[in-house]
Design a protein around this motif. Structure first.
Motif, PDB file in Angstrom:
ATOM      1  N   ILE A  95      -6.793 -28.943 -79.847  1.00  0.00           N
ATOM      2  CA  ILE A  95      -7.666 -28.494 -78.752  1.00  0.00           C
ATOM      3  C   ILE A  95      -8.010 -29.659 -77.832  1.00  0.00           C
ATOM      4  CG2 ILE A  95      -9.937 -27.554 -78.201  1.00  0.00           C
ATOM      5  CD1 ILE A  95      -9.781 -25.935 -80.783  1.00  0.00           C
ATOM      6  N   LEU A  96      -8.351 -30.815 -78.416  1.00  0.00           N
ATOM      7  CA  LEU A  96      -8.698 -31.969 -77.592  1.00  0.00           C
ATOM      8  C   LEU A  96      -7.496 -32.484 -76.817  1.00  0.00           C
ATOM      9  CD1 LEU A  96     -11.055 -33.948 -79.992  1.00  0.00           C
ATOM     10  CD2 LEU A  96     -11.676 -32.635 -77.966  1.00  0.00           C
ATOM     11  N   ALA A  97      -6.309 -32.405 -77.411  1.00  0.00           N
ATOM     12  CA  ALA A  97      -5.100 -32.827 -76.687  1.00  0.00           C
ATOM     13  C   ALA A  97      -4.850 -31.924 -75.479  1.00  0.00           C
ATOM     14  CB  ALA A  97      -3.903 -32.807 -77.624  1.00  0.00           C
ATOM     15  N   LEU A  98      -5.053 -30.625 -75.657  1.00  0.00           N
ATOM     16  CA  LEU A  98      -4.882 -29.697 -74.534  1.00  0.00           C
ATOM     17  C   LEU A  98      -5.919 -29.962 -73.444  1.00  0.00           C
ATOM     18  CD1 LEU A  98      -4.131 -26.360 -76.445  1.00  0.00           C
ATOM     19  CD2 LEU A  98      -2.507 -27.823 -75.218  1.00  0.00           C
ATOM     20  N   LEU A  99      -7.168 -30.212 -73.851  1.00  0.00           N
ATOM     21  CA  LEU A  99      -8.204 -30.518 -72.861  1.00  0.00           C
ATOM     22  C   LEU A  99      -7.899 -31.818 -72.119  1.00  0.00           C
ATOM     23  CD1 LEU A  99     -11.427 -29.553 -74.855  1.00  0.00           C
ATOM     24  CD2 LEU A  99     -10.525 -28.401 -72.838  1.00  0.00           C
ATOM     25  N   ALA A 100      -7.374 -32.799 -72.851  1.00  0.00           N
ATOM     26  CA  ALA A 100      -7.013 -34.061 -72.209  1.00  0.00           C
ATOM     27  C   ALA A 100      -5.888 -33.864 -71.197  1.00  0.00           C
ATOM     28  CB  ALA A 100      -6.592 -35.079 -73.270  1.00  0.00           C
ATOM     29  N   LEU A 101      -4.926 -33.020 -71.522  1.00  0.00           N
ATOM     30  CA  LEU A 101      -3.845 -32.735 -70.576  1.00  0.00           C
ATOM     31  C   LEU A 101      -4.377 -32.006 -69.344  1.00  0.00           C
ATOM     32  CD1 LEU A 101      -0.977 -31.649 -73.013  1.00  0.00           C
ATOM     33  CD2 LEU A 101      -1.152 -33.789 -71.721  1.00  0.00           C
ATOM     34  N   VAL A 102      -5.302 -31.071 -69.557  1.00  0.00           N
ATOM     35  CA  VAL A 102      -5.899 -30.360 -68.426  1.00  0.00           C
ATOM     36  C   VAL A 102      -6.641 -31.334 -67.511  1.00  0.00           C
ATOM     37  CG1 VAL A 102      -7.678 -28.689 -67.783  1.00  0.00           C
ATOM     38  CG2 VAL A 102      -6.050 -28.135 -69.593  1.00  0.00           C
TER      39      VAL A 102
ATOM     40  N   LEU B  84      -6.139 -34.587 -67.279  1.00  0.00           N
ATOM     41  CA  LEU B  84      -5.207 -35.553 -66.689  1.00  0.00           C
ATOM     42  C   LEU B  84      -4.444 -34.963 -65.515  1.00  0.00           C
ATOM     43  CD1 LEU B  84      -3.942 -38.386 -66.938  1.00  0.00           C
ATOM     44  CD2 LEU B  84      -2.247 -37.399 -68.482  1.00  0.00           C
ATOM     45  N   PHE B  85      -4.038 -33.703 -65.647  1.00  0.00           N
ATOM     46  CA  PHE B  85      -3.239 -33.064 -64.598  1.00  0.00           C
ATOM     47  C   PHE B  85      -4.079 -32.101 -63.751  1.00  0.00           C
ATOM     48  CE2 PHE B  85      -0.176 -34.162 -67.932  1.00  0.00           C
ATOM     49  CZ  PHE B  85       0.738 -34.898 -67.189  1.00  0.00           C
ATOM     50  N   ALA B  86      -5.380 -32.375 -63.644  1.00  0.00           N
ATOM     51  CA  ALA B  86      -6.266 -31.503 -62.866  1.00  0.00           C
ATOM     52  C   ALA B  86      -5.816 -31.325 -61.423  1.00  0.00           C
ATOM     53  CB  ALA B  86      -7.696 -32.039 -62.922  1.00  0.00           C
ATOM     54  N   PRO B  87      -5.343 -32.374 -60.727  1.00  0.00           N
ATOM     55  CA  PRO B  87      -4.927 -32.151 -59.327  1.00  0.00           C
ATOM     56  C   PRO B  87      -3.784 -31.155 -59.180  1.00  0.00           C
ATOM     57  CG  PRO B  87      -5.232 -34.491 -59.773  1.00  0.00           C
ATOM     58  CD  PRO B  87      -5.294 -33.796 -61.090  1.00  0.00           C
TER      59      PRO B  87
ATOM     60  N   ILE C 294     -11.788 -26.954 -64.289  1.00  0.00           N
ATOM     61  CA  ILE C 294     -10.714 -27.905 -64.607  1.00  0.00           C
ATOM     62  C   ILE C 294     -11.124 -29.323 -64.229  1.00  0.00           C
ATOM     63  CG2 ILE C 294      -8.370 -28.594 -63.987  1.00  0.00           C
ATOM     64  CD1 ILE C 294      -7.666 -25.644 -63.758  1.00  0.00           C
ATOM     65  N   TRP C 295     -11.665 -29.500 -63.034  1.00  0.00           N
ATOM     66  CA  TRP C 295     -12.100 -30.833 -62.621  1.00  0.00           C
ATOM     67  C   TRP C 295     -13.324 -31.296 -63.409  1.00  0.00           C
ATOM     68  CZ3 TRP C 295      -9.956 -34.454 -59.474  1.00  0.00           C
ATOM     69  CH2 TRP C 295      -8.845 -34.073 -58.711  1.00  0.00           C
ATOM     70  N   GLY C 296     -14.166 -30.363 -63.825  1.00  0.00           N
ATOM     71  CA  GLY C 296     -15.333 -30.741 -64.622  1.00  0.00           C
ATOM     72  C   GLY C 296     -14.971 -31.288 -65.982  1.00  0.00           C
ATOM     73  N   SER C 297     -13.813 -30.915 -66.515  1.00  0.00           N
ATOM     74  CA  SER C 297     -13.392 -31.450 -67.807  1.00  0.00           C
ATOM     75  C   SER C 297     -13.175 -32.952 -67.743  1.00  0.00           C
ATOM     76  CB  SER C 297     -12.100 -30.754 -68.260  1.00  0.00           C
ATOM     77  OG  SER C 297     -11.030 -31.035 -67.371  1.00  0.00           O
ATOM     78  N   ARG C 298     -12.801 -33.454 -66.578  1.00  0.00           N
ATOM     79  CA  ARG C 298     -12.599 -34.899 -66.436  1.00  0.00           C
ATOM     80  C   ARG C 298     -13.881 -35.669 -66.711  1.00  0.00           C
ATOM     81  NH1 ARG C 298      -8.697 -36.995 -61.587  1.00  0.00           N
ATOM     82  NH2 ARG C 298      -6.727 -36.550 -62.659  1.00  0.00           N
ATOM     83  N   VAL C 299     -14.981 -35.203 -66.153  1.00  0.00           N
ATOM     84  CA  VAL C 299     -16.259 -35.904 -66.327  1.00  0.00           C
ATOM     85  C   VAL C 299     -16.689 -35.869 -67.790  1.00  0.00           C
ATOM     86  CG1 VAL C 299     -18.693 -35.942 -65.675  1.00  0.00           C
ATOM     87  CG2 VAL C 299     -16.939 -35.431 -63.964  1.00  0.00           C
TER      88      VAL C 299
END
Length: 304
Positions: free
Chosen positions: A41-48, A50-53, A92-97
């Motif tokens: 789950i954390l790997a998927l969130l990290a990919l989301v 990372l590739f948010a743009p 999606i962009w909020g996951s970055r923060v």
């Protein structure tokens, strides 16, 4: 056969013994379902994040009052908020923060807490007493209230949130490191290192800290989940990252004005926070079960 002829015995062929397959270093971790689930789950969130743009269908900050509270469609897969902003893009962009805060807090609290706890536990004496006194004072304050006070004093920014939450949770990492070092200090291999003339700094770096780090990693992983909750709480109160930067806490705060008519705005961000925190807790429990020898014996997981 005559009576004088001794009986002949045929030796039975020995059956081959089936040896267990060799286990790698990470085999117990891969066998722990909770740890694997949390890591995936954390790997998927990290990919989301990372590739948010490229994953976000729209700009997270572009407003369109004519499209306020729009229903889900091809243009806006999860609809829009009261300002016509794409909800999916903001999530999606909020996951970055959130992930940035969690990672930064883990690195800061782990590095500072590990060093302070190791020095206090190994040095003993006045250093240990001073560490214990300061640590008890910091632990007396609730972590969120301490972070709230620091952010209020420094101002609202991502750096202030990371610093505040790290300061609030460094004592928790340090106290665990201190306790583990006290159990390692009297062991024979530490006495042998002293006997051959190794310096105290080298003993700390090569023997004490590497053997004491597994339980501290578990505490740091759990503190990452608390850091995400703290960031969301501070953003909800208006003391976190300021708009228009999208964060999960800001999305919850934006949706509270229309929580009755459009509850999905706040619920979507809350669901993202819940999934991330659950994944971090699963990882923390899995690391505890696989790195702690006593837990391995209780759960039946074989040693590394």
């Amino acid at each position: 056969m005559s009576a004088s002829t001794p009986p002949k015995f045929v030796a039975a062929e020995a059956e081959p013994i089936a040896l267990p397959p060799p286990q790698g270093r990470f085999t117990p971790m891969l066998a722990h379902s909770g740890l694997v689930t949390g890591a995936v789950i954390l790997a998927l969130l990290a990919l989301v994040a990372l590739f948010a743009p490229w994953l976000a269908p729209n700009s997270p900050t572009k407003t369109d009052l004519m499209a306020a509270f729009a229903s889900p469609s091809m243009a806006f897969p999860l609809g829009t908020d009261q300002f016509g902003r794409c909800l999916l893009s903001r999530l999606i962009w909020g996951s970055r923060v959130s992930l940035q805060v969690a990672l930064s807090v883990v690195l800061l609290s782990l590095s500072v807490g590990t060093v302070l706890g190791a020095i206090a536990g190994y040095a003993g004496g006045l250093v240990e007493r001073g560490f214990s006194s300061i640590n008890e004072v910091l632990l007396a304050f609730p972590g969120f209230l301490l972070a709230l006070a620091i952010v209020a004093a420094r101002g609202s920014s991502l750096e202030s949130i990371v610093l505040a939450v790290s300061i609030a949770y460094v004592p928790r990492v340090a106290v665990v490191m201190h306790a583990v070092v006290l159990t390692i200090k009297p062991r024979p291999f530490i006495e042998a290192a002293h006997a051959i003339g190794m310096s105290n700094v080298r003993i700390l770096l090569r023997h004490v800290i590497p053997n004491a780090i597994p339980p501290v990693i578990v505490v740091a992983t759990v503190s990452a989940a608390t850091a995400i909750l703290a960031e969301a709480g501070l953003s909800f109160l208006g003391l976190g990252v300021q708009p228009p930067t999208p964060t999960w806490g800001n999305i919850i705060a934006d949706g509270q004005t229309s929580i009755v008519e459009h509850p999905f705005i706040s619920m979507s961000a809350g669901l993202c926070i819940a999934i991330t925190v659950i994944a971090l807790n699963l990882m923390g429990d899995g690391l505890r079960d696989t790195l702690d020898p006593q837990m391995r014996r209780q759960t039946g997981i074989k040693a590394l």
